[in-house]
Motif scaffolding. Structure first.
Motif, mmCIF file in Angstrom:
data_model
loop_
_atom_site.group_PDB
_atom_site.id
_atom_site.type_symbol
_atom_site.label_atom_id
_atom_site.label_comp_id
_atom_site.label_asym_id
_atom_site.label_seq_id
_atom_site.Cartn_x
_atom_site.Cartn_y
_atom_site.Cartn_z
ATOM 1 N N PHE A 325 0.823 -1.209 0.000
ATOM 2 C CA PHE A 325 0.000 0.000 0.000
ATOM 3 C C PHE A 325 0.855 1.256 0.000
ATOM 4 O O PHE A 325 0.514 2.243 -0.646
ATOM 5 C CB PHE A 325 -0.961 0.011 1.198
ATOM 6 N N PHE A 328 3.059 0.981 -3.616
ATOM 7 C CA PHE A 328 2.414 0.781 -4.914
ATOM 8 C C PHE A 328 1.032 1.420 -5.007
ATOM 9 O O PHE A 328 0.756 2.146 -5.934
ATOM 10 C CB PHE A 328 2.287 -0.705 -5.227
ATOM 11 N N MET A 439 8.279 -6.500 -4.731
ATOM 12 C CA MET A 439 8.439 -6.624 -6.179
ATOM 13 C C MET A 439 7.162 -6.229 -6.913
ATOM 14 O O MET A 439 7.194 -5.499 -7.896
ATOM 15 C CB MET A 439 8.749 -8.081 -6.543
ATOM 16 N N TYR A 440 6.020 -6.736 -6.440
ATOM 17 C CA TYR A 440 4.806 -6.637 -7.247
ATOM 18 C C TYR A 440 3.612 -6.042 -6.513
ATOM 19 O O TYR A 440 2.504 -6.091 -7.034
ATOM 20 C CB TYR A 440 4.407 -8.028 -7.741
ATOM 21 N N GLY A 441 3.802 -5.530 -5.334
ATOM 22 C CA GLY A 441 2.671 -4.941 -4.642
ATOM 23 C C GLY A 441 1.592 -5.950 -4.320
ATOM 24 O O GLY A 441 1.889 -7.098 -3.985
ATOM 25 N N LEU A 442 0.349 -5.512 -4.439
ATOM 26 C CA LEU A 442 -0.772 -6.381 -4.105
ATOM 27 C C LEU A 442 -0.795 -7.631 -4.975
ATOM 28 O O LEU A 442 -1.117 -8.731 -4.509
ATOM 29 C CB LEU A 442 -2.076 -5.593 -4.277
ATOM 30 N N TYR A 443 -0.436 -7.456 -6.231
ATOM 31 C CA TYR A 443 -0.356 -8.604 -7.136
ATOM 32 C C TYR A 443 0.629 -9.627 -6.585
ATOM 33 O O TYR A 443 0.383 -10.839 -6.609
ATOM 34 C CB TYR A 443 0.077 -8.115 -8.518
ATOM 35 N N VAL A 446 -0.962 -11.545 -3.766
ATOM 36 C CA VAL A 446 -1.865 -12.580 -4.275
ATOM 37 C C VAL A 446 -1.060 -13.758 -4.820
ATOM 38 O O VAL A 446 -1.365 -14.929 -4.550
ATOM 39 C CB VAL A 446 -2.788 -12.010 -5.373
ATOM 40 N N LEU A 447 0.003 -13.438 -5.568
ATOM 41 C CA LEU A 447 0.862 -14.493 -6.099
ATOM 42 C C LEU A 447 1.424 -15.341 -4.976
ATOM 43 O O LEU A 447 1.443 -16.569 -5.048
ATOM 44 C CB LEU A 447 2.024 -13.879 -6.864
ATOM 45 N N THR B 112 -3.714 -6.293 -14.665
ATOM 46 C CA THR B 112 -2.873 -5.998 -13.513
ATOM 47 C C THR B 112 -1.955 -4.820 -13.805
ATOM 48 O O THR B 112 -1.776 -3.923 -12.980
ATOM 49 C CB THR B 112 -2.025 -7.229 -13.145
ATOM 50 N N LEU B 116 -2.966 -2.153 -11.231
ATOM 51 C CA LEU B 116 -2.173 -2.302 -10.009
ATOM 52 C C LEU B 116 -0.713 -1.918 -10.201
ATOM 53 O O LEU B 116 -0.106 -1.340 -9.318
ATOM 54 C CB LEU B 116 -2.238 -3.752 -9.514
ATOM 55 N N LEU B 117 -0.142 -2.279 -11.311
ATOM 56 C CA LEU B 117 1.302 -2.132 -11.458
ATOM 57 C C LEU B 117 1.633 -1.331 -12.713
ATOM 58 O O LEU B 117 2.104 -1.888 -13.694
ATOM 59 C CB LEU B 117 1.967 -3.513 -11.546
ATOM 60 N N THR B 120 5.235 -1.688 -14.724
ATOM 61 C CA THR B 120 5.906 -2.990 -14.680
ATOM 62 C C THR B 120 5.768 -3.651 -16.047
ATOM 63 O O THR B 120 4.672 -3.700 -16.593
ATOM 64 C CB THR B 120 5.274 -3.889 -13.610
ATOM 65 N N PRO B 128 6.387 -14.712 -13.071
ATOM 66 C CA PRO B 128 6.127 -15.361 -11.772
ATOM 67 C C PRO B 128 4.805 -16.104 -11.755
ATOM 68 O O PRO B 128 4.684 -17.158 -11.133
ATOM 69 C CB PRO B 128 6.107 -14.200 -10.772
ATOM 70 N N PHE B 129 3.844 -15.567 -12.473
ATOM 71 C CA PHE B 129 2.525 -16.213 -12.559
ATOM 72 C C PHE B 129 2.665 -17.601 -13.185
ATOM 73 O O PHE B 129 2.123 -18.585 -12.695
ATOM 74 C CB PHE B 129 1.615 -15.328 -13.415
ATOM 75 N N VAL B 132 4.328 -20.026 -10.666
ATOM 76 C CA VAL B 132 3.460 -20.520 -9.598
ATOM 77 C C VAL B 132 2.491 -21.564 -10.158
ATOM 78 O O VAL B 132 2.285 -22.624 -9.560
ATOM 79 C CB VAL B 132 2.692 -19.360 -8.933
ATOM 80 N N VAL B 277 -8.321 -9.009 -6.790
ATOM 81 C CA VAL B 277 -7.675 -10.135 -6.112
ATOM 82 C C VAL B 277 -8.365 -11.442 -6.468
ATOM 83 O O VAL B 277 -7.719 -12.404 -6.901
ATOM 84 C CB VAL B 277 -7.701 -9.911 -4.582
ATOM 85 N N ILE B 280 -7.780 -12.290 -10.145
ATOM 86 C CA ILE B 280 -6.470 -12.877 -10.434
ATOM 87 C C ILE B 280 -6.480 -14.356 -10.056
ATOM 88 O O ILE B 280 -5.973 -15.205 -10.786
ATOM 89 C CB ILE B 280 -5.356 -12.134 -9.658
ATOM 90 N N MET B 281 -7.117 -14.674 -8.941
ATOM 91 C CA MET B 281 -7.195 -16.084 -8.548
ATOM 92 C C MET B 281 -7.992 -16.891 -9.571
ATOM 93 O O MET B 281 -7.640 -18.022 -9.893
ATOM 94 C CB MET B 281 -7.857 -16.209 -7.182
#
Lengths: 495, 368
Positions: A325, A328, A439-443, A446-447, B112, B116-117, B120, B128-129, B132, B277, B280-281
């Motif tokens: 928060f 990001f 690295m990625y904040g909220l994402y 979640v990851l 995203t 959010l980003l 990036t 990374p996605f 995982v 969130v 994304i899931m």
């Protein structure tokens, strides 16, 4: 690792010497005694006492270890009765001594030196009689143990104040004492190649899955190590996945906890010399439950249980949410809050991740220092560490006050987790989560969540999926997982 | 290999897999895509009908799979139409699966990156996605099913929470008149709506894993009904709040809906992060199941262990995911996938089913 290597190199020696030692006793008394003397006679704490059996002049000897055996028992019930003159001077046979002279309940006979030595060294008394090839072993063990006390590592407000001790027989007795349960099976094993130690597994015969019991037995038999100082060794040697950060074996000091686990069909492993019993298989929810949940009424404990899940959540994700928060997504928190956080971070020269790392590493150091230091110093560390350094760090502009709040909150939350080992897991993972967030904040958070879940769904503890009460999806077990349903509604055993 | 008793999943797990597979990009884009076609507030009827059509398609697929108990499509396809044609069809379906998985990943990266980003790079979000997902599916179908069971309740709770919070800006007038311009515009949206229900094709494989294959029809019906409710609810809420004209101009109308209201006094004032969130899931689950379906297909086609294929598919998925230059390219790719899917899973199973029935009858008459 080193122990294993040592063991490899000495394996041959052991097997060779054990061949030499498996000598049987003969009816020659002096030869027998010489044999024993050669093996353990050089130890200053092994006592040899030779005497004549009452009135007959037949030679006999008792061998016992000073301090391990009950001297009073030996004096009164072995020496005294043997040395008294017998009225009828019959033949001194094995049976005669066994059946009419010795008033001791635990009695076995051995034929070879190996067995004798292992019995004597664990506190039994050996009785050698001239002309008798068998050696009588008398149970006179009186190990050093402490009294049964309240467990230190798991404190309850309400519940039995009993805790396991270092003596295995006391511990199994505590389980038996729980009540008359004919199906409670306690099975004995020996572990350790050089130092033999007693280990028992306990389970309820018709509740525990026979496959599970077999699996536990198998894994215990496979333990290949010189010495097992603590049940933690057993834990690490039988767990499924040694790379996983999650504990797959639960350890506890509480007999009531063990017993309730047994009633759920789990298997308990108790080792001599440690008050920590192991419970397998472990499921994720067990790590967040406390036996007290069932002693109090259902409503408060259900709420407390939910609170504990929340604490675990904060303990794992607290700092990472702060990082994501702050660095990001300032837009996602209320504007006023965002402004005040930004205001307090004004003078802080570091990005949020460094700031969080400084504080989180610091609190881990305080915690570790407080844990290892002598008791009177502990509170001092807390005051110096938490209050002085925290306050000074804020004033010096190294961290923001908001970060200190987050840090304190996560630290306290991780103490709210009833299992110490589970707390450690969450503490470790918290740092990983922080890096993901940086690295990625909220994402990233979640990851990370998906990553941890991916690991958890694959993890098994003794063939049982680690997260089994949560999934496979069973509404009845789910209710139990989240809240503690009233006892009268609990009629079905968990599968 | 896959037919060992450990690799069985229960019916409820199958339902959860199906729901998680269907719910994906659609939540965010369906309102716009369908409104573009329909141009009246009757979109929700189209979505409803689309769901019904998907159910019919799903039932056909299940009926086909039930003809060959314990076998996946890749295994029985060759029995029906011969080795070469069957192998080719399987390959096409494998391609379909990994393309859709790449498409989902890229959509996720776009959203995203946008919400959010900012800044990036796309590859930084995707990699990374992928890892995982890779880590999850290396464990096989059972961990996947269990994973979905974790995601599923979280999705439902957060989705309902967020949806009902947006009730504050909901205006029933935006949804009126019902069928004001007749049935015709509503019918135009059916194809788009049906495409949002892509997912029953996974039953081509899942039936083989089911503990009780005879319940597969039920699985499909429940598994499509739940997304149906989700989608109808989403469309109704979005159109009700943003009106038809408002929806068309927005790329991600559902997220805009969440951004357009604030509830003060809570820790969060805006809820699109929560929706993102769970979204994304959901993408993660669609991605993993299609990825697994593709790898499983290759493994069964070449009768080899699945692991090397799981490894090998990662770069392919990555390359396809990076292929569209911008978001318009991506939507075009989505459209193409949809058209292919309609043939592959709307028409093909029907043909295969009738062929196998015919063959079966012949076989029976011969034997009798």
């Amino acid at each position: 690792m080193k122990q294993k290597l040592d063991f490899e190199s000495q394996k041959k020696k052991v097997s060779k010497s054990s061949q030499e030692l498996s000598e049987h006793f003969t009816s020659d008394f002096t030869l027998n005694l010489e044999l024993v003397r050669k093996k353990i006679g050089h130890n200053s704490d092994v006592n040899f006492r030779e005497f004549h059996i009452g009135g007959t002049g037949v030679c006999a000897a008792v061998i016992f270890v000073d301090g391990l055996s009950d001297k009073e028992l030996i004096d009164k019930h072995i020496m005294k009765s043997l040395m008294e003159s017998f009225s009828e001077k019959g033949v001194i046979s094995n049976e005669f001594i066994k059946n009419q002279i010795l008033s001791i309940s635990e009695l076995t006979e051995v034929h070879d030196l190996n067995n004798l030595v292992s019995k004597v060294l664990t506190g039994s008394t050996a009785l050698l009689v001239d002309g008798v090839p068998n050696v009588i072993i008398l149970g006179t063990t009186k190990g050093k143990s402490r009294n049964i006390e309240e467990p230190v590592s798991e404190v309850l407000v309400r519940g039995p104040r009993l805790g396991f001790t270092e003596t295995l027989s006391d511990n199994t007795a505590l389980l038996r004492q729980h009540g008359d349960n004919r199906d409670l099976s306690i099975i004995n094993f020996q572990v350790g190649l050089r130092t033999k130690k007693e280990l028992v597994i306990a389970y309820i015969k018709d509740i525990a899955d026979p496959d599970l019991v077999e699996e536990v037995k198998d894994r215990i038999k496979k333990i290949n190590i010189d010495d097992v100082p603590e049940s933690g060794y057993v834990e690490q040697l039988i767990e499924d996945n040694y790379l996983s950060p999650f504990t797959q074996v639960q350890s506890t000091e509480r007999p009531d906890r063990v017993f309730s686990a047994l009633m759920e069909g789990r298997v308990a492993i108790l080792l001599d010399g440690t008050p920590f019993a192991l419970i397998v298989p472990v499921t994720f929810s067990m790590l967040l439950h406390s036996p007290e949940d069932y002693y109090e009424r259902w409503l408060p404990t259900s709420l407390l249980r939910l609170l504990r899940y929340f604490a675990a959540f904060i303990s794992l994700f607290g700092p990472s949410f702060y990082i994501s928060f702050v660095s990001f997504h300032q837009g996602l928190i209320p504007t006023k809050l965002a402004l005040s956080i930004m205001g307090t971070r004004e003078g802080v020269p570091f990005p949020a991740i460094i700031e969080a790392l400084i504080m989180e590493v610091a609190i881990e150091i305080f915690r570790e220092a407080g844990l290892r230091s002598p008791k009177p110093i502990g509170p001092t560390i807390g005051i110096v560490g938490g209050l002085v350094i925290g306050e000074a760090a804020v004033q010096a502009g190294i961290v923001s006050p908001f970060m200190v709040i987050v840090m304190a909150l996560t630290a306290i939350s991780s103490f709210a987790i009833p299992q110490y080992s589970a707390g450690i897991t969450l503490r470790m993972l918290r740092f990983v989560a922080m890096f993901f967030a940086a690295m990625y904040g909220l994402y990233g958070v979640v990851l990370f969540f998906l990553f941890v879940c991916s690991h958890l769904v694959k993890l098994k503890s003794f063939g049982v999926p680690y997260i089994s009460p949560i999934v496979p999806f069973r509404v009845s077990d789910w209710k139990k997982f989240m809240v503690r349903i009233p006892l009268m509604m609990k009629k079905r055993r968990p599968r | 290999m896959i037919n060992s008793s450990k690799d069985r999943i229960t019916s409820s797990q199958a339902v959860v897999i199906l729901v998680n597979y269907i719910l994906a990009a659609g939540i965010l884009t369906l309102p716009r895509l369908s409104v573009e076609k329909v141009k009246t507030p009757d979109v929700w009827i189209s979505v409803f009908l689309g769901g019904l059509i998907a159910m019919i398609g799903g039932v056909i697929i299940v009926k086909l799979s039930q003809q060959f108990p314990g076998k996946t499509f890749y295994q029985y396809c060759q029995e029906i139409v011969g080795k070469w044609v069957g192998g080719f069809l399987s390959l096409v379906i494998v391609c379909y699966f990994f393309t859709i998985s790449a498409y989902e990943v890229r959509t996720m990266a776009e959203v995203t990156g946008f919400f959010l980003l900012e800044g990036t790079p796309t590859w930084g979000i995707i990699l990374p996605f992928l890892w995982v997902g890779f880590y999850l599916i290396i464990g096989g179908i059972n961990p996947i099913a269990r994973m979905f069971e974790i995601i599923f309740p979280i999705t439902i709770i957060i989705f309902l929470l967020v949806t009902f919070m947006s009730l504050g800006i909901f205006e029933i007038d935006n949804l009126r008149p019902v069928l004001g311009l007749g049935i015709l515009p509503m019918l135009k949206g059916i194809k788009t709506a049906t495409l949002a229900f892509l997912g029953p094709e996974i039953m081509l494989l899942l039936v083989a894993f089911l503990k009780q294959p005879d319940k597969a029809v039920k699985v499909v019906l429940i598994g499509i009904s739940i997304p149906l409710i989700f989608y109808v609810l989403t469309v109704v809420m979005v159109i009700g709040a943003l009106s038809v004209d408002g929806v068309v101009t927005r790329t991600w109308p559902t997220l805009d809906l969440m951004r357009s209201f604030e509830i003060t006094g809570l820790i969060f004032e805006r809820f699109e992060s929560l929706l993102l969130v769970i979204w994304i899931m959901q993408i993660f689950s669609t991605f993993t199941i299609t990825y697994y379906a593709a790898a499983l297909g290759l493994a069964q086609l070449f009768k080899k262990n699945i692991k090397p294929f799981i490894y090998g598919l990662i770069p392919i998925i990555y390359i396809i995911a990076m292929f569209p230059k911008n978001i318009n390219d991506l939507f075009k790719l989505g459209g193409t996938i949809g058209n292919v899917a309609i043939f592959l899973f709307g028409v093909l199973p029907l043909i295969l089913l009738s062929i196998s029935r015919l063959k079966g009858e012949k076989h029976e008459t011969k034997s009798s």
